[in-house]
Design a protein around this motif. Structure first.
Motif, PDB file in Angstrom:
ATOM      1  N   PRO A  96       0.896  -1.171  -0.689  1.00  0.00           N
ATOM      2  CA  PRO A  96      -0.140  -0.411   0.014  1.00  0.00           C
ATOM      3  C   PRO A  96       0.949   0.724   0.143  1.00  0.00           C
ATOM      4  O   PRO A  96       1.619   1.005   0.614  1.00  0.00           O
ATOM      5  N   ASN A  97       0.125   1.972  -0.575  1.00  0.00           N
ATOM      6  CA  ASN A  97       0.353   3.782  -0.525  1.00  0.00           C
ATOM      7  C   ASN A  97       1.479   3.554   1.328  1.00  0.00           C
ATOM      8  O   ASN A  97       0.872   4.015   2.108  1.00  0.00           O
ATOM      9  N   SER A 114       3.735   1.901   2.493  1.00  0.00           N
ATOM     10  CA  SER A 114       4.088   1.394   3.327  1.00  0.00           C
ATOM     11  C   SER A 114       5.427   1.023   3.596  1.00  0.00           C
ATOM     12  O   SER A 114       6.201   0.446   4.796  1.00  0.00           O
ATOM     13  N   ASN A 122      10.790   3.298   0.423  1.00  0.00           N
ATOM     14  CA  ASN A 122      12.625   3.585   1.713  1.00  0.00           C
ATOM     15  C   ASN A 122      13.609   2.494   1.624  1.00  0.00           C
ATOM     16  O   ASN A 122      14.749   2.603   1.843  1.00  0.00           O
ATOM     17  N   PHE A 129      14.918   6.064  12.535  1.00  0.00           N
ATOM     18  CA  PHE A 129      13.512   5.924  12.758  1.00  0.00           C
ATOM     19  C   PHE A 129      13.041   6.784  13.521  1.00  0.00           C
ATOM     20  O   PHE A 129      13.780   6.803  14.994  1.00  0.00           O
ATOM     21  N   HIS A 169       2.724  -0.769  -8.433  1.00  0.00           N
ATOM     22  CA  HIS A 169       1.389  -1.277  -7.988  1.00  0.00           C
ATOM     23  C   HIS A 169       0.860  -1.763  -9.129  1.00  0.00           C
ATOM     24  O   HIS A 169      -0.597  -2.490  -8.999  1.00  0.00           O
ATOM     25  N   GLN A 199       7.091  14.941   2.944  1.00  0.00           N
ATOM     26  CA  GLN A 199       8.113  13.934   3.635  1.00  0.00           C
ATOM     27  C   GLN A 199       6.453  12.747   3.469  1.00  0.00           C
ATOM     28  O   GLN A 199       7.980  11.722   3.582  1.00  0.00           O
ATOM     29  N   GLU A 212       0.603   9.453  -0.842  1.00  0.00           N
ATOM     30  CA  GLU A 212       0.570   9.587   0.090  1.00  0.00           C
ATOM     31  C   GLU A 212       0.131  10.762  -0.193  1.00  0.00           C
ATOM     32  O   GLU A 212      -0.386  11.834  -0.347  1.00  0.00           O
TER      33      GLU A 212
HETATM   34  N1  LIG Z   1      12.785   8.387   9.495  1.00  0.00           N
HETATM   35  C1  LIG Z   1      11.234   7.702   9.594  1.00  0.00           C
HETATM   36  N2  LIG Z   1      11.008   7.968  10.755  1.00  0.00           N
HETATM   37  C2  LIG Z   1       9.888   7.140  10.718  1.00  0.00           C
HETATM   38  N3  LIG Z   1       9.140   6.563   9.242  1.00  0.00           N
HETATM   39  C3  LIG Z   1       9.652   7.652   8.333  1.00  0.00           C
HETATM   40  C4  LIG Z   1      11.025   7.914   8.064  1.00  0.00           C
HETATM   41  N4  LIG Z   1      10.692   7.926   7.383  1.00  0.00           N
HETATM   42  C5  LIG Z   1      10.017   8.131   6.749  1.00  0.00           C
HETATM   43  N5  LIG Z   1       9.301   7.717   7.084  1.00  0.00           N
HETATM   44  C6  LIG Z   1       7.807   7.231   6.777  1.00  0.00           C
HETATM   45  O1  LIG Z   1       8.297   6.175   5.568  1.00  0.00           O
HETATM   46  C7  LIG Z   1       6.533   5.987   5.523  1.00  0.00           C
HETATM   47  C8  LIG Z   1       6.811   6.469   3.415  1.00  0.00           C
HETATM   48  O2  LIG Z   1       7.226   5.259   3.223  1.00  0.00           O
HETATM   49  P1  LIG Z   1       7.935   5.409   1.596  1.00  0.00           P
HETATM   50  O3  LIG Z   1       8.377   6.380   0.870  1.00  0.00           O
HETATM   51  O4  LIG Z   1       8.813   3.733   1.492  1.00  0.00           O
HETATM   52  O5  LIG Z   1       6.486   4.611   0.672  1.00  0.00           O
HETATM   53  P2  LIG Z   1       6.121   3.289  -0.726  1.00  0.00           P
HETATM   54  O6  LIG Z   1       5.641   2.467  -0.016  1.00  0.00           O
HETATM   55  O7  LIG Z   1       6.372   3.928  -1.595  1.00  0.00           O
HETATM   56  O8  LIG Z   1       4.613   4.083  -0.968  1.00  0.00           O
HETATM   57  P3  LIG Z   1       3.944   4.703  -2.940  1.00  0.00           P
HETATM   58  O9  LIG Z   1       2.835   3.234  -2.981  1.00  0.00           O
HETATM   59  O10 LIG Z   1       2.938   5.819  -1.935  1.00  0.00           O
HETATM   60  O11 LIG Z   1       5.474   5.483  -3.149  1.00  0.00           O
HETATM   61  C9  LIG Z   1       6.062   8.219   5.320  1.00  0.00           C
HETATM   62  O12 LIG Z   1       4.615   7.842   5.843  1.00  0.00           O
HETATM   63  C10 LIG Z   1       7.298   8.123   6.305  1.00  0.00           C
HETATM   64  O13 LIG Z   1       6.253   8.919   7.093  1.00  0.00           O
END
Ligand SMILES: Nc1ncnc2c1ncn2[C@@H]1O[C@H](COP(=O)(O)OP(=O)(O)OP(=O)(O)O)[C@@H](O)[C@H]1O
Ligand SMILES: Nc1ncnc2c1ncn2[C@@H]1O[C@H](COP(=O)(O)OP(=O)(O)OP(=O)(O)O)[C@@H](O)[C@H]1O
Ligand SMILES: [Mg+2]
Ligand SMILES: [Mg+2]
Lengths: 165, 166, 166, 165
Positions: A32-33, A35, A39, A66, B122, C61, C66
């Protein structure tokens, strides 16, 4: 060279120890978005030596640790290790299996390790020099690189070409 | 340095034309040119697309998906110039239609004999094309977890895919 | 002029919080603030997102999906401030996961009582949510044609959807 | 106000006359990459009076005319008409049904029409003043507007807000 595994602990949203094995040729990452998929991509860039916090979507490098939730306090360090087989002597070293690790402490101190032995960032990046990998190599083809090609801001096409040439 | 640059550029150009034609069709054409051929070490690079039957256009005149597909062709051309042991794609397939997603995944399959590919997506068709899948989820609020999905039992694959991305 | 601006801004802010919560969850929060509250007519606007359990963050961020969902919430807040008779979305659903696409289409359904919505998409779930579909195609090389798709026979809908986007 | 139909002829890839009816509340537009979906969005912006060729993805406005293929020569003009019901007297005019048309000739001449009668661009744009529509209104929420919100380039959030306020 073939990836074997990625170990993430305390890096961004991966507060707890997480392992990803790379046993296959084509590995899909879904979810999911928000998730944590991008990262994981950031973790790979970071352990390969990325120094520009902007490339990791951060205001400052310390934000890679984190940063806590209302149920769990923020971490004291971020650690990522990438292990791979040095097939066909891809890297100029006698080791067959190589693990590179990067640790950042809340204090701001950094550690880099090559097969468990402390080393400098320079030792890691020079290992990858001229191999098509390296934290800003075109081997990491995030969505952002497609945009760089399309808008060619600051002659980005040329720069990508020079890295590959 | 200049002659080496020109030589690499010419190689990349031929790879680009080759990959472009496999992502579009054999009747589509494209070109990669130095805007200042007499100043190669400083010149910026222009991308020309000539889809079949249409007039030549700069990349900016193409549709959203056509632009992305053209940029992907260029990235693969650079890859062929200097193959990296692994490549990471983060949702590059988002603007592509089904037919182009098939082509994208087909070309990844082809290059995956020499390099590993990590594909964040996705898209269900892309999920069906990869060799294995890691599902990422938020285990508790704000903390990511990962779980490998096993598709050895093919009957459950589509059901698995349905539940995976939400 | 200043007091009218502040009044509209406050209204938009409340709409933004309301729509954001329906696109995310009731436990998620957000805010819209003037970076220079003492200079409202010139001030730029900051968007803060506070997903449940996480610390407040600026919109930059957040993850790709999102961010898009938050921007969509702001666009709908502006829409509620001054409802336009029709709205056009061109592939805004591309970075969204399945669950968020459901929410996106649900909110469109709700506002479609008052306005018409034109949705360009490659996504099957969005296609299943609209009232009617126009399929666009290249009739002969370089020339577009359009054909309305009739889904009154629901059994053929999914089959029709399969063939539509390629 | 409710849209009734859109007529496109000679506009970008729509070399031949094309009609789209808007009988429903939520209308989906689908099709392969490059088939012409965004061109339909451009056509609606153009007939509402968009003057910035960049907003229509063009180097210059004359590029809006079908520019030919190797089987069909380029067009002599581009014409788009948008017809809608003036429900609830949304627009300050006594007509119940309104058709706005815009024509651009290869010569560079432009025509605008309101229910078949020639008028100036000003007459069309003033009709929509303050209604939340207009070629760069937030009512046209292309993918580009999501990006404008996110990067806030040139204070774009503020500008969008001012249009809606
Ligand atoms: N230092 C941190 N500590 C805790 N959470 C963090 C930190 N840095 C980023 N995040 C969280 O990680 C989440 C983003 O994760 P990521 O960008 O990997 O998502 P994604 O799975 O790629 O989603 P999408 O499909 O929307 O691209 C965000 O909600 C953000 O708040
Ligand atoms: N003046 C013109 N004459 C003829 N063809 C044109 C003209 N302007 C643009 N086109 C063509 O229209 C096509 C693009 O159409 P459009 O941007 O509407 O595609 P799309 O359906 O939105 O695709 P995608 O799904 O990739 O976004 C391009 O291939 C372009 O070559
Ligand atoms: Mg992401
Ligand atoms: Mg488009």
């Amino acid at each position: 060279m073939r990836l074997i595994r990625l170990d993430i602990k305390g890096f961004k949203s991966f507060a707890t120890e997480t392992v990803i094995h790379f046993d296959e040729d084509v590995i899909g990452i879904v979810g999911p978005n928000g998730s944590g998929k991008s990262n994981i991509v950031d973790a790979i860039r970071w352990v390969l030596g990325e120094q520009k916090s902007k490339e990791l979507r951060l205001d400052q490098m310390s934000n890679v640790i984190f940063n806590g939730t209302n149920k769990r306090k923020s971490g004291g360090l971020a650690q990522v290790s990438l292990t791979f087989e040095n097939t066909k002597n891809f890297l100029p070293t006698e080791y067959n299996t190589i693990t590179i690790s990067r640790i950042l402490y809340r204090s701001g101190e950094s550690e880099y390790q090559l097969n468990g032995v402390n080393c400098r960032l320079k030792d890691i990046t020079s290992l990858f020099l001229d191999t098509g990998i390296g934290s800003n190599s075109y081997a990491i083809i995030a969505l952002g690189m497609v945009e760089d090609i399309l808008n060619d801001k600051d002659n980005s096409r040329r720069k990508m070409f020079e890295q590959a040439a | 340095a200049t002659s080496q640059f020109i030589e690499s550029f010419e190689k990349a150009r031929l790879y680009f034309i080759e990959v472009f034609r496999s992502l579009f069709t054999e009747d589509d054409n494209c070109d990669l040119i130095l805007t200042q051929p007499d100043n190669p070490l400083e010149s910026s690079i222009e991308i020309i697309a000539k889809p079949k039957g249409k007039r030549p256009q700069t990349i900016n005149q193409l549709s959203g998906g056509e632009k992305t597909l053209t940029a992907i062709a260029l990235l693969f051309a650079l890859y062929l110039l200097k193959p990296a042991p692994f490549c990471i794609f983060d949702e590059v397939d988002a603007p592509l239609d089904d037919a182009n997603i098939f082509k994208f995944n087909k070309i990844i399959k082809k290059f995956s004999k020499d390099s590993q590919f990590i594909i964040v997506t996705h898209n269900k068709l892309t999920m069906a094309a990869v060799d294995t899948i890691y599902g990422v989820y938020m285990a508790e609020q704000g903390i990511s977890g990962v779980s490998q999905v096993d598709f050895r039992d093919f009957e459950t694959r589509d059901v698995g895919l349905q539940s995976l991305s939400s």
